[in-house]
Motif scaffolding. Structure first.
Motif, PDB file in Angstrom:
ATOM      1  N   SER A  46       0.842  -1.201   0.000  1.00 51.78           N
ATOM      2  CA  SER A  46       0.000   0.000   0.000  1.00 51.78           C
ATOM      3  C   SER A  46       0.870   1.242   0.000  1.00 51.78           C
ATOM      4  N   GLN A  87      -7.311   0.818  -0.094  1.00 55.60           N
ATOM      5  CA  GLN A  87      -7.530  -0.484   0.540  1.00 55.60           C
ATOM      6  C   GLN A  87      -8.808  -0.436   1.371  1.00 55.60           C
ATOM      7  N   ASP A 164      -5.776  -1.123  -4.524  1.00 54.94           N
ATOM      8  CA  ASP A 164      -5.236  -1.757  -3.340  1.00 54.94           C
ATOM      9  C   ASP A 164      -6.259  -2.775  -2.838  1.00 54.94           C
TER      10      ASP A 164
HETATM   11 MG   LIG Z   1      -1.976  -2.819   2.118  1.00 57.15          MG
END
Ligand SMILES: [Mg+2]
Ligand SMILES: Nc1ncnc2c1ncn2[C@@H]1O[C@H](COP(=O)(O)OP(=O)(O)OP(=O)(O)O)[C@@H](O)[C@H]1O
Lengths: 243, 256
Positions: A46, A87, A164
Motif C-alpha cells: 500500500s 484499501q 489496493d
Molecule cells: Mg496494504
C-alpha cells in the motif's frame, strides 16, 4: 518511448515511527502493462501505491509519472492521470449519495453537466451498480462500497489505475466482473493484492516485495508458480495450481 | 438502538428527506434560502409588543408543514433540544416589564408577558424556518446557493465539511462503543479508567478518516474549490414562488 509510463528510481521511504518500509526500489512500469504487487502483510504494498500518487513523498529517490516528477507542486497534474482505489474504500467515499460521489471527479475536471452524467452512468453500468444510484453511501454494504469506489475512479477516465486489494469483500460474481473490468482497461494498472488467482487472471507482470525491496519481478507464469519463493514470503500458490 | 447510532441515523434520515422528489425539494435552492432569510428578518423586525402580528406570521411555517408534507411531530422531536433554549430567552421579561395593560378575569396582563410570548414565538419561528429549509434542501444545494450569492468559497466549504465531519465522528464513536460493549458484556456504560483512551482513539480515528477523505478528494481533482452540481436555472415557477412569499411577508408585516 510510449506515452503512459511510471519511472521509480532508487526510492526509499519510511514513516516517522517505522523507518525503512521501502528501500531503494527501482522499476519502470510501461504502457499496456498490468502489474500485480504482492507480498506478505506489512511489506509496503500500500505504501508503494501511495508514493505513486504523492500521498506520501519518498525520503530518497524520485518518481516520474509520464515524465512529471511526483513532487508537491506537481501533484494536481499527476493525480489527473491516476485513479486510485484505497484499501479501505469506506474512507474513500464522502458525498451524500452514490451518484454524487461518482460525479465528484468529472465535475472537478470541469466537464459540462451532461458529460458528467454520461460518465457517471457509464461507470455505474460497468460496475453493475445502477440500482445503488440514489442510495446514501453510509448505507452500503462492504462490498458495495468497494464497487462504488471502483466506479468513482472509472468515472475519472484515468490513464493509470492503482488498486489496493480490490477484490476484498466482493462476492464471486462481482469479483469476476472486476476481473473483466480490469482486463478491459489496457493502459497501465498496478494492483496490490493477496488474491493471487485474480493477479494471475489480470496481470502480465508480477512484482514481489519483501523486506522493503523487490524480491522478484517477472511474468506471473513464472513467479506465481514458484512454490518455494511464495512460501518463504508467507504466500501460497494460486488455488488453480494447488492440489 | 444506542444514542449514538440514533443520532447517526437521524442525520441520514434528514438527508433522505432533503433528497426526496417533492415539489418543495425541487424549488431552486437559492429561492428557498432567500425566502428563509427574508422570513427570519421579517419575524425579527416585528415590535416586541406586537403579538398579533407575530401570531399571523406563523402562517409561513404552518403552510410549509402542511403543503410540503413535512412531519410536524418529527420536527418537534428533532428540535426538542433547541426549543427550551429559545424559550429561556424571554423568560425574565415579565419580571422587569410589569406595566399592566389589561385584565383577563383576575389575571393582570403585563407588557412583559406580551414581550415574552413574542420573543419566544420569534425564536420558535426562526428555528422552524431553518428546519424547513434543511428538511427540503440537501446541504450541497444550500452550499451551492450560498456560493451563488457570493459567500466566500472557503467559508462554504468549511460548513459543508463540518457537516460531513459530524457523520464521520458519530460513526467512529459508534464503532468504538460497539467494539467496547461487545467485549465488556456485563458492564453498564463505560468504565472510568478507559474513557481517556476511548476518547483519544476517537479523536485519532476521526482525524485519520478526515485525512483519508481529504486525500481521496485531492486524488479526484479537488483544488480548494468545491464543484457543486450545477442546478438548473431559476424557472418561472421559482420566481413566482419567491414573489408569492415576498408579497405575503410584505402584507403581513406592513399592511394588516
Ligand atoms: Mg496494504
Ligand atoms: N501511517 C503509518 N504510520 C506509520 N507506519 C505505517 C503507516 N502505515 C503503514 N505503516 C507501516 O508500514 C509498513 C507497510 O505498510 P503497508 O500498509 O504498506 O503494508 P501492506 O504491504 O500494504 O500490507 P497489507 O498486505 O496488510 O495491506 C507496515 O509495517 C506498517 O505497520
Amino acid at each position: 518511448m510510449s506515452h503512459i509510463h511510471i519511472d521509480i528510481e532508487h526510492v526509499s521511504f519510511g514513516y516517522e515511527t517505522n523507518q525503512n518500509v521501502l528501500n531503494d526500489i527501482t522499476f519502470t512500469a510501461h504502457e499496456n502493462e498490468s502489474i500485480g504487487i504482492i507480498g506478505a502483510n506489512g511489506m509496503g504494498k500500500s505504501t508503494l501505491l501511495k508514493l505513486l500518487v504523492g500521498l506520501e513523498l519518498p525520503t530518497k529517490g524520485s518518481i516520474y509519472v509520464e515524465e512529471i516528477p511526483v513532487i508537491r507542486e506537481m501533484l494536481p497534474k499527476v493525480r489527473e492521470k491516476i485513479g486510485y482505489v484505497f484499501q479501505d474504500s469506506e474512507s474513500q467515499l464522502f458525498m451524500n449519495t452514490v451518484k454524487e460521489d461518482i460525479a465528484f471527479a468529472p465535475r472537478n475536471y470541469g466537464l459540462p453537466e451532461e458529460e458528467v452524467q454520461a460518465h457517471v452512468q457509464r461507470a455505474m453500468e460497468r460496475t453493475h451498480i445502477q440500482h445503488l444510484k440514489d442510495k446514501s453511501i453510509y448505507k452500503l454494504s462492504g462490498g458495495e462500497k468497494k464497487q462504488v469506489a471502483i466506479a468513482t475512479i472509472l468515472a475519472m477516465t484515468p490513464d493509470i489505475i492503482l488498486m489496493d486489494e480490490p477484490t476484498v469483500g466482493l462476492d464471486p460474481q462481482n469479483r469476476r466482473n472486476l476481473i473483466k473490468i480490469l482486463n478491459e482497461f489496457n493502459h497501465l494498472k498496478l494492483i496490490a493484492s493477496h488474491d493471487l488467482d485474480m493477479v494471475y487472471d489480470t496481470c502480465n507482470r508480477v512484482i514481489l516485495i519483501a523486506d522493503g525491496q523487490i524480491a522478484a519481478d517477472g511474468i506471473p507464469q513464472k513467479i506465481l508458480t514458484d512454490k518455494e519463493l511464495l512460501e518463504c514470503n508467507h504466500l501460497e500458490l494460486p488455488l488453480r495450481f494447488q492440489a | 438502538m444506542s444514542k449514538l447510532s440514533g443520532a447517526y441515523y437521524e442525520i441520514h434520515h434528514m438527508e433522505q428527506l432533503a433528497n426526496e422528489d417533492q415539489w418543495v425539494n425541487r424549488i431552486h435552492p437559492l429561492v428557498k434560502l432567500v425566502i428563509t432569510v427574508l422570513y427570519i428578518m421579517t419575524v425579527v423586525s416585528v415590535h416586541k409588543y406586537n403579538l398579533a402580528r407575530i401570531l399571523i406570521l406563523g402562517v409561513y411555517p404552518i403552510a410549509m408543514f402542511i403543503l410540503g408534507e413535512i412531519s410536524f411531530a418529527d420536527s418537534i422531536r428533532r428540535v426538542r433540544l433547541i426549543l427550551p433554549l429559545v424559550c429561556i430567552v424571554g423568560i425574565f421579561n415579565p419580571f422587569f416589564d410589569r406595566q399592566v395593560i389589561a385584565h383577563i378575569g383576575n389575571i393582570a396582563i403585563t407588557t412583559g408577558m406580551i414581550s415574552m410570548v413574542t420573543l419566544i414565538l420569534k425564536g420558535v419561528y426562526t428555528v422552524f424556518a431553518t428546519y424547513i429549509l434543511v428538511a427540503t434542501t440537501t446541504i450541497e444545494k444550500i452550499c451551492y446557493a450560498m456560493r451563488l450569492v457570493h459567500i466566500p468559497g472557503i467559508l462554504v466549504t468549511q460548513i459543508l465539511l463540518t457537516y460531513r465531519y459530524i457523520s464521520v465522528l458519530l460513526k467512529e464513536a459508534n464503532t468504538i462503543m460497539q467494539a467496547y460493549l461487545l467485549r465488556a458484556p456485563h458492564q453498564k456504560g463505560v468504565q472510568m479508567k478507559v474513557w481517556g483512551s476511548l476518547v483519544g482513539q476517537l479523536l485519532l480515528r476521526s482525524i485519520d478518516r478526515a485525512d483519508n477523505v481529504y486525500a481521496s478528494m485531492t486524488l479526484r481533482g479537488y483544488h480548494g474549490e468545491f464543484c457543486y452540481a450545477r442546478q438548473k436555472k431559476c424557472s418561472g415557477k421559482d420566481y413566482a414562488y419567491l414573489l408569492l412569499w415576498v408579497a405575503v411577508f410584505g402584507i403581513l408585516r406592513y399592511i394588516i
